[in-house]
Design a protein around this motif. Structure first.
Motif, mmCIF file in Angstrom:
data_model
loop_
_atom_site.group_PDB
_atom_site.id
_atom_site.type_symbol
_atom_site.label_atom_id
_atom_site.label_comp_id
_atom_site.label_asym_id
_atom_site.label_seq_id
_atom_site.Cartn_x
_atom_site.Cartn_y
_atom_site.Cartn_z
ATOM 1 N N PHE A 131 -68.963 90.071 2.070
ATOM 2 C CA PHE A 131 -68.127 91.490 2.159
ATOM 3 C C PHE A 131 -69.057 92.463 0.954
ATOM 4 O O PHE A 131 -69.728 92.981 1.198
ATOM 5 C CB PHE A 131 -66.485 91.024 0.766
ATOM 6 C CG PHE A 131 -65.697 89.410 1.211
ATOM 7 C CD1 PHE A 131 -66.397 88.705 1.133
ATOM 8 C CD2 PHE A 131 -64.935 89.897 2.039
ATOM 9 C CE1 PHE A 131 -65.406 87.691 1.090
ATOM 10 C CE2 PHE A 131 -64.212 88.611 2.287
ATOM 11 C CZ PHE A 131 -64.428 87.168 1.763
ATOM 12 N N ARG A 132 -68.192 94.026 1.584
ATOM 13 C CA ARG A 132 -68.787 95.213 0.815
ATOM 14 C C ARG A 132 -67.819 95.408 0.319
ATOM 15 O O ARG A 132 -66.184 96.117 1.095
ATOM 16 C CB ARG A 132 -70.000 95.214 2.438
ATOM 17 C CG ARG A 132 -68.566 96.054 3.264
ATOM 18 C CD ARG A 132 -69.823 96.918 3.989
ATOM 19 N NE ARG A 132 -69.909 97.299 5.886
ATOM 20 C CZ ARG A 132 -69.890 97.359 6.282
ATOM 21 N NH1 ARG A 132 -71.280 98.005 6.107
ATOM 22 N NH2 ARG A 132 -69.794 98.345 7.558
ATOM 23 N N GLN A 133 -68.424 96.884 -0.493
ATOM 24 C CA GLN A 133 -67.320 97.508 -1.340
ATOM 25 C C GLN A 133 -67.637 98.917 -0.843
ATOM 26 O O GLN A 133 -68.910 99.104 -2.133
ATOM 27 C CB GLN A 133 -66.046 97.218 -1.926
ATOM 28 C CG GLN A 133 -65.272 98.271 -2.722
ATOM 29 C CD GLN A 133 -64.254 97.133 -3.985
ATOM 30 O OE1 GLN A 133 -64.918 96.052 -4.057
ATOM 31 N NE2 GLN A 133 -63.093 97.463 -3.836
ATOM 32 N N LYS B 159 -62.741 102.812 -2.078
ATOM 33 C CA LYS B 159 -62.034 102.053 -1.176
ATOM 34 C C LYS B 159 -61.833 100.319 -1.138
ATOM 35 O O LYS B 159 -62.247 99.796 -2.127
ATOM 36 C CB LYS B 159 -63.071 101.684 0.508
ATOM 37 C CG LYS B 159 -63.436 103.389 0.688
ATOM 38 C CD LYS B 159 -63.586 103.278 1.368
ATOM 39 C CE LYS B 159 -63.835 105.127 2.337
ATOM 40 N NZ LYS B 159 -65.226 104.908 3.681
ATOM 41 N N GLU B 160 -61.019 100.006 -0.807
ATOM 42 C CA GLU B 160 -60.375 98.109 -0.284
ATOM 43 C C GLU B 160 -61.762 97.854 0.088
ATOM 44 O O GLU B 160 -63.433 98.082 1.059
ATOM 45 C CB GLU B 160 -59.870 98.090 0.023
ATOM 46 C CG GLU B 160 -58.048 98.327 -0.439
ATOM 47 C CD GLU B 160 -57.121 97.850 0.811
ATOM 48 O OE1 GLU B 160 -55.904 98.373 0.600
ATOM 49 O OE2 GLU B 160 -57.385 97.012 1.801
ATOM 50 N N ARG B 161 -62.295 96.120 -0.578
ATOM 51 C CA ARG B 161 -63.397 95.457 -0.095
ATOM 52 C C ARG B 161 -63.064 95.246 1.144
ATOM 53 O O ARG B 161 -61.497 94.712 1.523
ATOM 54 C CB ARG B 161 -63.331 94.452 -1.295
ATOM 55 C CG ARG B 161 -64.368 93.432 -0.740
ATOM 56 C CD ARG B 161 -64.632 92.278 -1.970
ATOM 57 N NE ARG B 161 -64.569 93.068 -3.117
ATOM 58 C CZ ARG B 161 -64.757 91.927 -4.321
ATOM 59 N NH1 ARG B 161 -64.571 90.923 -4.398
ATOM 60 N NH2 ARG B 161 -65.322 92.693 -5.940
ATOM 61 N N GLU B 162 -64.293 95.432 1.892
ATOM 62 C CA GLU B 162 -63.885 94.586 3.091
ATOM 63 C C GLU B 162 -64.869 93.635 3.972
ATOM 64 O O GLU B 162 -65.903 93.134 3.366
ATOM 65 C CB GLU B 162 -63.876 95.819 4.786
ATOM 66 C CG GLU B 162 -65.351 96.166 4.605
ATOM 67 C CD GLU B 162 -65.948 97.280 5.346
ATOM 68 O OE1 GLU B 162 -64.675 97.358 6.378
ATOM 69 O OE2 GLU B 162 -66.587 98.429 5.409
ATOM 70 N N GLY B 163 -63.592 92.538 4.635
ATOM 71 C CA GLY B 163 -65.239 91.257 5.162
ATOM 72 C C GLY B 163 -66.003 91.441 6.012
ATOM 73 O O GLY B 163 -65.583 92.777 6.532
ATOM 74 N N VAL B 164 -66.815 91.310 6.539
ATOM 75 C CA VAL B 164 -68.113 91.334 6.955
ATOM 76 C C VAL B 164 -68.408 90.443 7.555
ATOM 77 O O VAL B 164 -68.455 90.668 9.173
ATOM 78 C CB VAL B 164 -69.530 91.474 6.049
ATOM 79 C CG1 VAL B 164 -70.658 92.316 7.067
ATOM 80 C CG2 VAL B 164 -69.087 93.361 5.078
ATOM 81 N N ALA C 62 -67.312 91.332 11.528
ATOM 82 C CA ALA C 62 -66.860 92.537 12.043
ATOM 83 C C ALA C 62 -66.761 92.879 12.649
ATOM 84 O O ALA C 62 -68.193 93.143 13.070
ATOM 85 C CB ALA C 62 -66.386 93.141 10.421
ATOM 86 N N SER D 248 -67.276 95.930 13.107
ATOM 87 C CA SER D 248 -68.311 97.231 13.275
ATOM 88 C C SER D 248 -70.195 96.651 12.969
ATOM 89 O O SER D 248 -70.796 97.482 12.984
ATOM 90 C CB SER D 248 -67.678 98.162 11.598
ATOM 91 O OG SER D 248 -67.998 96.783 10.192
#
Length: 123
Positions: A37-39, A43-48, A61, A63
């Motif tokens: 994950f990254r943050q 911003k909200e933490r997002e799954g990678v 993801a 991206s």
């Protein structure tokens, strides 16, 4: 004590590469799906990305598809995230997290977390 420790972050130029590692201690990763994950601040933490316990199933993801590769070495109790063609938009704190099941639900549910490693992409 159950612990996940990320390493491998740093400063890299756009287009460069980094390989992050997530090493477990106090428990074996063999049976669990692991997610990255990254943050970014504010911003909200997002799954990678996520990898199943066997390594046979991986998810990414949109991206990062085609640029990042997740893998694991259960003998070393470690999961990796190879990041290529890095962009400024990839700058974030990256976390790994273990689920309590063997498969990835989405990009991972993250039950046990590491403390993160900073990745900065800048010229």
């Amino acid at each position: 004590q159950l612990q996940l420790v990320e390493s491998g972050g740093g400063l890299v130029q756009p287009g460069g590469s980094l390989r992050l590692s997530c090493e477990a201690s106090g428990f074996t990763l063999d049976y669990y799906a692991i997610g990255w994950f990254r943050q970014v601040p504010g911003k909200e933490r997002e799954g990678v990305s996520c990898i199943s316990s066997s390594g046979g199933s991986t998810k990414y993801a949109d991206s990062v598809k085609g640029r990042f590769t997740i893998s694991r070495d259960n003998a070393k109790n470690t999961v990796y995230l190879q990041m290529n063609s890095l962009k400024a938009a990839d700058t974030a704190v990256y976390y790994c997290a273990a689920d309590t099941v063997a498969v990835c639900y989405g990009l991972g549910r993250g039950r046990y977390w590491g403390r993160g490693t900073q990745v900065t992409v800048s010229s």
